[in-house]
Design a protein around this motif. Structure first.
Motif, PDB file in Angstrom:
ATOM      1  N   THR B 217       0.843  -1.204   0.000  1.00 33.10           N
ATOM      2  CA  THR B 217       0.000   0.000   0.000  1.00 33.10           C
ATOM      3  C   THR B 217       0.881   1.258   0.000  1.00 33.10           C
ATOM      4  N   ILE B 218       0.528   2.192  -0.860  1.00 35.69           N
ATOM      5  CA  ILE B 218       1.313   3.434  -0.940  1.00 35.69           C
ATOM      6  C   ILE B 218       1.001   4.322   0.262  1.00 35.69           C
ATOM      7  N   CYS B 219       2.064   4.698   0.956  1.00 35.39           N
ATOM      8  CA  CYS B 219       1.938   5.557   2.127  1.00 35.39           C
ATOM      9  C   CYS B 219       2.887   6.749   1.977  1.00 35.39           C
ATOM     10  N   VAL B 220       2.669   7.758   2.792  1.00 32.97           N
ATOM     11  CA  VAL B 220       3.538   8.926   2.770  1.00 32.97           C
ATOM     12  C   VAL B 220       3.980   9.219   4.200  1.00 32.97           C
ATOM     13  N   GLY B 221       5.268   9.317   4.392  1.00 31.68           N
ATOM     14  CA  GLY B 221       5.803   9.702   5.697  1.00 31.68           C
ATOM     15  C   GLY B 221       6.187  11.172   5.659  1.00 31.68           C
ATOM     16  N   LEU B 222       5.823  11.892   6.714  1.00 28.74           N
ATOM     17  CA  LEU B 222       6.157  13.320   6.767  1.00 28.74           C
ATOM     18  C   LEU B 222       6.837  13.624   8.099  1.00 28.74           C
ATOM     19  N   ALA B 223       7.878  14.432   8.054  1.00 33.71           N
ATOM     20  CA  ALA B 223       8.566  14.817   9.281  1.00 33.71           C
ATOM     21  C   ALA B 223       8.809  16.318   9.277  1.00 33.71           C
ATOM     22  N   ARG B 224       8.571  16.935  10.431  1.00 31.98           N
ATOM     23  CA  ARG B 224       8.850  18.366  10.631  1.00 31.98           C
ATOM     24  C   ARG B 224       8.214  19.232   9.534  1.00 31.98           C
ATOM     25  N   VAL B 225       6.955  18.951   9.243  1.00 29.46           N
ATOM     26  CA  VAL B 225       6.244  19.699   8.191  1.00 29.46           C
ATOM     27  C   VAL B 225       6.256  21.192   8.514  1.00 29.46           C
ATOM     28  N   GLY B 226       6.631  21.979   7.547  1.00 33.13           N
ATOM     29  CA  GLY B 226       6.649  23.430   7.717  1.00 33.13           C
ATOM     30  C   GLY B 226       8.000  23.978   8.134  1.00 33.13           C
ATOM     31  N   ALA B 227       8.892  23.085   8.610  1.00 32.35           N
ATOM     32  CA  ALA B 227      10.226  23.532   9.007  1.00 32.35           C
ATOM     33  C   ALA B 227      11.157  23.508   7.793  1.00 32.35           C
ATOM     34  N   GLU B 228      12.272  24.198   7.906  1.00 32.12           N
ATOM     35  CA  GLU B 228      13.245  24.269   6.807  1.00 32.12           C
ATOM     36  C   GLU B 228      13.673  22.873   6.363  1.00 32.12           C
TER      37      GLU B 228
END
Lengths: 289, 289
Positions: B217-228
């Motif tokens: 299954t296609i997933c998306v990992g996101l970290a520190r969204v909005g930070a540089e």
């Protein structure tokens, strides 16, 4: 660098400090002007930012994207969007064009209606799919949004309904004659959206359908969220159909299962004292000090 | 007036201009410190705002709300919240206490993870219910979030998974001895969340269940969204389970039906060149200039 900068929802000062610093330093600054509006106009933004803004309407973003991207590989260009750049409308197309042209981009986030609706007291994680309600015409009266709301309600979820905006629309006559004369902008009100929903409820009832929504379903009307004069009214769908929330933009929420704490919050903006009667509130002793 | 002010997601400059002006003028400024974190600490905020901040942990907000509200009827008090005040966590309880005490309140909105996730290219209105994934222990391994993801996927919707934060937790021993000694904070990573999901997939497969999610299954990992230094990685659930996205905070998205334009955007952050192969992209000629 191409900067996508969210302006938030209220007035010129709802931009972030970071966003404002970037606006001041960019070589060109575009203002996306077809999917939403602030309660203040372009002039007020220009004065506050101390920058000339280039209005980017739908035609320009879709047909003259190269002009927006021009030079963004060697200097900074800003593309301002009311709300968040990836809120109700995304600008993926412009992002992909930039990347294809070897231009870096960065997003400066802000509040959008998609998260700011939480201010009415309904919990954001209890919302299902967001729907759009479009202006009906004599010959085009789609009901598909009703079915999406039904799916959400079947799961107990709330539904945020984004209401139609008609900007730079041409009359059929002007369109056929190729005259670039535009109708005045129209923004759907909570009352209009509720009226269309009530018509669908009636249609479905006449067909003998299992009703997902009725005249008594608790809904929340929101206007100018984030602005000084924002208005929030909670009541039955029938009540909201006759409720005047003033100028644009409006949004409508059809509630699903309500948590007692959500009920308490909705009571703060009830249309009438008895609009939410019969709903179970949280233990009121919790909040007495 | 009691002001609820969103700080956004990145650093000190993600506050709005309006929010900053209010912070500077309030008599007391609280910083809610238990549901999220910025990539910068309290000291950096204090220095940038030029104000002393009072840390408000969960105990304080729940047990000493009167102290926060003290004097807010005659002067201005600010309550700062990372993200938006009504984002992933609402502060309805504090709002209701204020209203009950005759204190007016106002919300200064900002981006929260609930809308900023749109930056990965998935359309916000295609998200269903948001779920929380909690840290499993040896004896407590809830799987309910899987069933919510399944419901969303059955409708073709994406699911935003908010990942657990453990701040000011006490060990069982310290709790029983009444010692206010706290464990180091823990923030669930995309890898950990994916690992727990994979275990559930295995459990369900062994039970012979109809699988809503698989290793592919296609997933998306996101970290520190909005930070540089934000990081976004799209790939299969298996791939994300071994993907290191660095420091907190992390979020995970399990995708539903993907629109070709969403696929194009996810390719920009694919874990490997072939991670998204087989998915239909939008007509690539659209983006060549």
């Amino acid at each position: 660098m191409l900067y996508f900068i969210g302006l938030g929802l209220g007035d010129a000062k709802d931009i972030t400090v970071k966003g404002l610093e970037i606006v001041k330093q960019c070589s060109r600054v575009y203002l996306e002007a077809y999917t939403s509006i602030l309660t203040v106009g372009k002039d007020a933004l220009e004065e506050y930012y101390g920058r000339e803004l280039i209005l980017a309407d739908r035609d320009m973003v879709e047909q003259e994207a190269d002009e927006i991207l021009r030079g963004a590989d060697i200097s900074d260009v800003a593309f301002l969007v009311v709300g968040d750049p990836f809120g109700a409308t995304t600008h993926s197309d412009l992002v992909l064009r930039a990347v294809n042209a070897g231009i870096q981009y960065r997003v400066i986030h802000n509040a959008s209606i998609m998260n700011a609706v939480g201010c009415c007291g309904l919990q954001l994680y209890n919302f299902g799919e967001t729907v759009s309600i479009v202006f009906w015409t004599d010959t085009w009266r789609p009901e598909s949004f009703y079915d999406k709301i039904k799916k959400n309600r079947d799961l107990g979820m709330h539904t945020l309904c984004l209401l139609d905006i008609k900007v730079k629309e041409q009359s059929m006559e002007n369109l056929m004659r190729g005259r670039k004369v535009y109708e005045p902008p129209r923004y759907m009100t909570v009352s209009q959206a509720s009226g269309q929903l009530l018509e669908i409820v009636n249609n479905r009832r006449n067909r003998g359908d299992d009703l997902a929504i009725s005249e008594e379903t608790i809904c929340v009307g929101l206007a100018r969220v984030g602005a000084e004069d924002q208005a929030i009214r909670a009541g039955t769908l029938s009540q909201l159909a006759t409720c005047d929330l003033g100028g644009p933009l409006h949004s409508l929420i059809v509630t699903g299962n309500l948590h007692p704490l959500e009920v308490d919050m909705l009571r703060l903006s009830a249309v009438t004292a008895d609009a939410l009667q019969g709903l179970r509130a949280a233990d009121s002793s919790t909040y007495t000090s």
